[in-house]
Write an enzyme that holds these catalytic residues in place. Structure first.
Site, mmCIF file in Angstrom:
data_model
loop_
_atom_site.group_PDB
_atom_site.id
_atom_site.type_symbol
_atom_site.label_atom_id
_atom_site.label_comp_id
_atom_site.label_asym_id
_atom_site.label_seq_id
_atom_site.Cartn_x
_atom_site.Cartn_y
_atom_site.Cartn_z
ATOM 1 N N GLU A 282 -1.084 -8.586 5.255
ATOM 2 C CA GLU A 282 -0.863 -8.739 6.705
ATOM 3 C C GLU A 282 -2.148 -8.545 7.504
ATOM 4 O O GLU A 282 -2.179 -8.807 8.699
ATOM 5 C CB GLU A 282 0.232 -7.764 7.175
ATOM 6 C CG GLU A 282 -0.187 -6.312 7.351
ATOM 7 C CD GLU A 282 -0.343 -5.528 6.036
ATOM 8 O OE1 GLU A 282 -0.261 -6.131 4.947
ATOM 9 O OE2 GLU A 282 -0.561 -4.308 6.122
ATOM 10 N N CYS B 29 0.830 -1.210 0.000
ATOM 11 C CA CYS B 29 0.000 0.000 0.000
ATOM 12 C C CYS B 29 0.867 1.265 0.000
ATOM 13 O O CYS B 29 1.501 1.573 -0.993
ATOM 14 C CB CYS B 29 -0.984 -0.057 1.169
ATOM 15 S SG CYS B 29 -2.332 1.136 1.013
ATOM 16 N N HIS C 145 -3.268 -5.282 1.493
ATOM 17 C CA HIS C 145 -2.607 -5.587 2.765
ATOM 18 C C HIS C 145 -2.712 -7.069 3.120
ATOM 19 O O HIS C 145 -3.614 -7.449 3.879
ATOM 20 C CB HIS C 145 -3.279 -4.802 3.894
ATOM 21 C CG HIS C 145 -3.077 -3.333 3.833
ATOM 22 N ND1 HIS C 145 -2.054 -2.694 4.494
ATOM 23 C CD2 HIS C 145 -3.759 -2.364 3.190
ATOM 24 C CE1 HIS C 145 -2.117 -1.392 4.268
ATOM 25 N NE2 HIS C 145 -3.149 -1.159 3.471
#
Lengths: 131, 221
Positions: free
Chosen positions: B178, B85, B176
């Site tokens: 994560e 990002c 993302h």
């Protein structure tokens, strides 16, 4: 923050059958008590705000377990806001590095003028915590 | 000297943004990970993740904290980079209408290309180079990759934009990984760094992951 940490430690340490009582005594949903107990911290990010005037204040709050700090007056009511803002940003990032903290705390001018809690009448104090 | 296969660790730039979330994914793969706040902490790293956050804020902090040059130098010395990002924005050579920061990978990005926070979304997609099953993707005020240079391989094209791409030494994703249970992109990056992460080539969904897993990396937990 110290009071909150103490209560979280307490919640982590009590036997399971006492969680409901703890939740009741603290006005906290039981499920949230379970979650905080498992995580050993709040399940949301926690930012310190109010009264942070020096890089050392910011580092202290980070050392106590805050995820970040908000600083308004501490910067804008100081004698050199730009320099102080920069120093507080660095102190927050390097909160565990005494040498960096010393370095960023030099030559900042006058901090935000504050009130000495010891001179405040009891009824004007927000809480009885602190020194 | 490049790290030998199986040795070395992956750093996560620790100035702002999704640092602990990335560290938690690395831990789940058995990849040694560490936060990077100081230039000296780049030493011995096989890769560095530049996390999502706010790209202007990150760029200012990178400059104030004297990390820009050390990262560029480590990159020239063989360090692999992954930008998620905002991290992808910082690594891009061209940032439409704005000044690029590192400019290390030949892509053009358009910031906030989906709109406001209300236009953030989840979806899933098959990324054949990364996993043989579809992986969940989370887009938060994401940029779009709108152009890639000839040395850049597109890993995921969706609708009118590119969502993931790479060159020899840099991986960029506008979403993302994560913030999802999928370890697939972290596994892919670890392999790109010459490490041997756990897992095969499936979607790498970790049933133990929750949106609060990152809290185990907070300083006081």
């Amino acid at each position: 923050m110290r009071a909150m940490n103490r209560e979280i430690r307490q919640l982590v340490g009590i036997p399971a059958e006492e969680i409901m009582g703890f939740a009741k005594a603290n006005g906290l949903p039981y499920e949230l008590a379970l979650e905080v107990r498992t995580l050993g911290r709040l399940p949301v990010v926690n930012f310190a705000a109010g009264g942070i005037a020096t890089p050392a204040d910011a580092a202290l709050m980070m050392q106590l377990g805050c995820d970040g700090v908000f600083v308004g007056s501490g910067i804008f009511k100081s004698s050199d806001p730009v320099r102080r803002a920069r120093a507080i940003v660095k102190a927050t990032a390097y909160f565990n590095d005494p040498e960096k903290l010393l370095e960023v705390s030099m030559d900042l001018g006058e901090p935000m003028p504050g009130l000495d809690v010891a001179n405040m009448p009891g009824e004007e104090r927000l809480a009885g915590r602190g020194w | 000297m490049p790290a030998a296969a199986g040795s070395g660790s992956v750093g996560v730039l620790d100035l702002q943004g999704g640092v602990q979330e990335h560290l938690d994914h690395l831990r789940r793969l058995g990849v040694p990970g560490r936060p990077v706040k100081r230039a000296a902490e780049l030493e011995g790293l096989a890769g560095l993740i530049v996390p999502g956050g706010e790209s202007t804020c990150l760029s200012r902090l990178l400059t104030i904290f004297d990390l820009r040059e050390p990262i560029e130098q480590a990159y020239r010395g063989g360090l692999k980079l992954w930008g998620t990002c905002a991290g992808a924005i910082l690594l891009a050579r061209e940032n439409l209408g704005e000044t690029p920061y590192f400019g290390l990978i030949d892509i053009a990005v358009s910031r906030n290309a989906f709109g406001s926070q209300l236009d953030s979304f989840n979806r899933a997609a098959l990324v054949p180079a990364v996993a043989r099953e579809p992986v969940p993707l989370t887009f938060i005020r994401a940029p779009k990759i709108v152009r890639v240079g000839s040395g850049v391989r597109v890993l995921l094209q969706l609708d009118d934009y590119i969502a993931a791409a790479e060159d020899e030494r840099i991986l960029v994703t506008v979403f993302h990984p994560e913030l999802t249970p999928s370890l697939a992109f972290h596994r892919y990056f670890a392999r790109k760094c010459g490490l041997n992460p756990a897992g095969t080539d499936d979607a790498g969904l970790d049933p133990d992951w929750t949106p609060l897993s990152w809290t185990c990396f907070s300083s006081h937990a």
